[in-house]
Design a protein around this motif. Structure first.
Motif, PDB file in Angstrom:
ATOM      1  N   VAL A 210      29.151  35.475  45.565  1.00  0.00           N
ATOM      2  CA  VAL A 210      29.760  34.700  44.472  1.00  0.00           C
ATOM      3  C   VAL A 210      29.589  35.447  43.144  1.00  0.00           C
ATOM      4  O   VAL A 210      30.510  35.500  42.323  1.00  0.00           O
ATOM      5  N   TRP A 211      28.426  36.052  42.957  1.00  0.00           N
ATOM      6  CA  TRP A 211      28.213  36.848  41.741  1.00  0.00           C
ATOM      7  C   TRP A 211      29.208  38.010  41.682  1.00  0.00           C
ATOM      8  O   TRP A 211      29.785  38.290  40.632  1.00  0.00           O
ATOM      9  N   ARG A 212      29.410  38.687  42.789  1.00  0.00           N
ATOM     10  CA  ARG A 212      30.373  39.790  42.820  1.00  0.00           C
ATOM     11  C   ARG A 212      31.797  39.286  42.595  1.00  0.00           C
ATOM     12  O   ARG A 212      32.609  39.976  41.991  1.00  0.00           O
ATOM     13  N   LEU A 213      32.104  38.084  43.072  1.00  0.00           N
ATOM     14  CA  LEU A 213      33.430  37.506  42.848  1.00  0.00           C
ATOM     15  C   LEU A 213      33.637  37.200  41.368  1.00  0.00           C
ATOM     16  O   LEU A 213      34.718  37.436  40.823  1.00  0.00           O
TER      17      LEU A 213
ATOM     18  N   PRO B  23      39.902  43.730  38.389  1.00  0.00           N
ATOM     19  CA  PRO B  23      41.142  43.653  39.175  1.00  0.00           C
ATOM     20  C   PRO B  23      41.252  44.752  40.231  1.00  0.00           C
ATOM     21  O   PRO B  23      41.815  44.535  41.285  1.00  0.00           O
ATOM     22  N   ARG B  24      40.717  45.947  39.930  1.00  0.00           N
ATOM     23  CA  ARG B  24      40.712  47.041  40.911  1.00  0.00           C
ATOM     24  C   ARG B  24      39.281  47.238  41.390  1.00  0.00           C
ATOM     25  O   ARG B  24      38.414  47.599  40.616  1.00  0.00           O
ATOM     26  N   MET B  25      39.070  46.999  42.680  1.00  0.00           N
ATOM     27  CA  MET B  25      37.727  47.098  43.246  1.00  0.00           C
ATOM     28  C   MET B  25      37.653  48.274  44.213  1.00  0.00           C
ATOM     29  O   MET B  25      38.647  48.616  44.853  1.00  0.00           O
ATOM     30  N   GLU B  26      36.468  48.822  44.320  1.00  0.00           N
ATOM     31  CA  GLU B  26      36.227  49.838  45.330  1.00  0.00           C
ATOM     32  C   GLU B  26      36.064  49.148  46.686  1.00  0.00           C
ATOM     33  O   GLU B  26      35.851  47.947  46.768  1.00  0.00           O
ATOM     34  N   ARG B  27      36.147  49.931  47.747  1.00  0.00           N
ATOM     35  CA  ARG B  27      36.093  49.386  49.104  1.00  0.00           C
ATOM     36  C   ARG B  27      34.782  48.633  49.362  1.00  0.00           C
ATOM     37  O   ARG B  27      34.771  47.574  49.972  1.00  0.00           O
ATOM     38  N   GLU B  28      33.663  49.165  48.888  1.00  0.00           N
ATOM     39  CA  GLU B  28      32.374  48.535  49.146  1.00  0.00           C
ATOM     40  C   GLU B  28      32.299  47.137  48.537  1.00  0.00           C
ATOM     41  O   GLU B  28      31.869  46.185  49.181  1.00  0.00           O
ATOM     42  N   GLN B  29      32.756  46.994  47.291  1.00  0.00           N
ATOM     43  CA  GLN B  29      32.705  45.686  46.648  1.00  0.00           C
ATOM     44  C   GLN B  29      33.665  44.707  47.320  1.00  0.00           C
ATOM     45  O   GLN B  29      33.333  43.534  47.506  1.00  0.00           O
ATOM     46  N   ALA B  30      34.837  45.173  47.708  1.00  0.00           N
ATOM     47  CA  ALA B  30      35.796  44.304  48.396  1.00  0.00           C
ATOM     48  C   ALA B  30      35.229  43.818  49.726  1.00  0.00           C
ATOM     49  O   ALA B  30      35.362  42.641  50.072  1.00  0.00           O
ATOM     50  N   ASP B  31      34.562  44.714  50.458  1.00  0.00           N
ATOM     51  CA  ASP B  31      33.956  44.310  51.728  1.00  0.00           C
ATOM     52  C   ASP B  31      32.824  43.317  51.512  1.00  0.00           C
ATOM     53  O   ASP B  31      32.660  42.367  52.279  1.00  0.00           O
TER      54      ASP B  31
ATOM     55  N   PHE C 274      41.120  48.081  45.930  1.00  0.00           N
ATOM     56  CA  PHE C 274      41.527  46.808  46.511  1.00  0.00           C
ATOM     57  C   PHE C 274      41.641  45.750  45.426  1.00  0.00           C
ATOM     58  O   PHE C 274      41.056  45.882  44.348  1.00  0.00           O
ATOM     59  N   GLN C 275      42.388  44.709  45.746  1.00  0.00           N
ATOM     60  CA  GLN C 275      42.592  43.592  44.828  1.00  0.00           C
ATOM     61  C   GLN C 275      42.701  42.326  45.664  1.00  0.00           C
ATOM     62  O   GLN C 275      43.192  42.344  46.792  1.00  0.00           O
TER      63      GLN C 275
ATOM     64  N   ARG D 281      27.020  54.988  54.937  1.00  0.00           N
ATOM     65  CA  ARG D 281      27.743  56.160  55.407  1.00  0.00           C
ATOM     66  C   ARG D 281      29.222  55.870  55.599  1.00  0.00           C
ATOM     67  O   ARG D 281      30.029  56.783  55.547  1.00  0.00           O
ATOM     68  N   GLU D 282      29.562  54.632  55.850  1.00  0.00           N
ATOM     69  CA  GLU D 282      30.974  54.315  56.034  1.00  0.00           C
ATOM     70  C   GLU D 282      31.752  54.457  54.726  1.00  0.00           C
ATOM     71  O   GLU D 282      32.961  54.600  54.746  1.00  0.00           O
TER      72      GLU D 282
END
Length: 190
Positions: A95-98, A103-111, A34-35, A4-5
């Motif tokens: 680590v897989w997500r990293l 280069p441009r990530m959504e907030r969920e992936q950055a978190d 995010f980057q 929900r966030e």
């Protein structure tokens, strides 16, 4: 983790489809992007560093499972080591997500990259530390064999690698990119 966030970061757009009566609902990301703050060379180094640390922690957890000794049959050594697989799996996802991050990530992936790696590194350090303390207590109680020393060395190595992974968490910080306008779809027929 609640989704929900992240609900305010998306809008629903209805797209007409030829030959269909109802339009299709399409989710469009309109939130901030995010980057990673680090340079591309440093990001590649961090990818390799975290992968090597993750594999070293896995080896530090797997090798004692193959050895039959007093330390591997002591509950206050093995329970924390078994519990360490949970933060290890969460760190593996991070680590897989990293490795697959754009280069441009959504907030969920950055978190998920920054926050999950930080907390996973902290819990790995704690679980390996508890196992090391248990090994130390057990060494004082009995005469240790070579296999007991090998188990202790594995847990100490795991503690060192997890501490190193936790100490590099600052380099995974993200910066928010400027969004001059909200992106819209081209309203293509699907």
């Amino acid at each position: 983790m609640g989704y929900r966030e992240y609900a305010k970061d998306f809008e629903i757009e209805y797209v007409d489809r030829p030959g269909r009566k109802r339009p299709k609902a399409v989710r469009i990301y309109v939130g901030p992007h995010f980057q990673l703050k680090a340079s591309p060379e440093r990001i590649r180094w961090l990818q390799r560093f975290y992968l090597a640390g993750l594999l070293a922690c896995a080896a530090a957890l797997l090798i004692p499972m193959c050895i039959d000794c007093v330390f591997t049959r002591t509950w206050y050594i093995q329970v924390p080591a078994a519990a360490a697989w949970i933060p290890w799996l969460l760190a593996a996802d991070s680590v897989w997500r990293l490795w697959t991050a754009k280069p441009r990530m959504e907030r969920e992936q950055a978190d998920l990259i920054h926050d999950r790696m930080s907390s996973s590194g902290l819990f790995l350090t704690g679980f390996f530390g508890i196992s090391c303390v248990g090994c130390t207590l057990q060494m004082g109680a009995i005469t240790s064999t070579v296999s007991d020393w090998l188990v202790s060395i594995c847990y100490i190595a795991g503690l060192l690698f997890s501490c190193a992974m936790f100490s590099k968490r600052k380099e995974l910080e993200m910066k928010q990119l400027e969004n001059p306008e909200k992106p819209r779809s081209k309203n293509k027929a699907l």
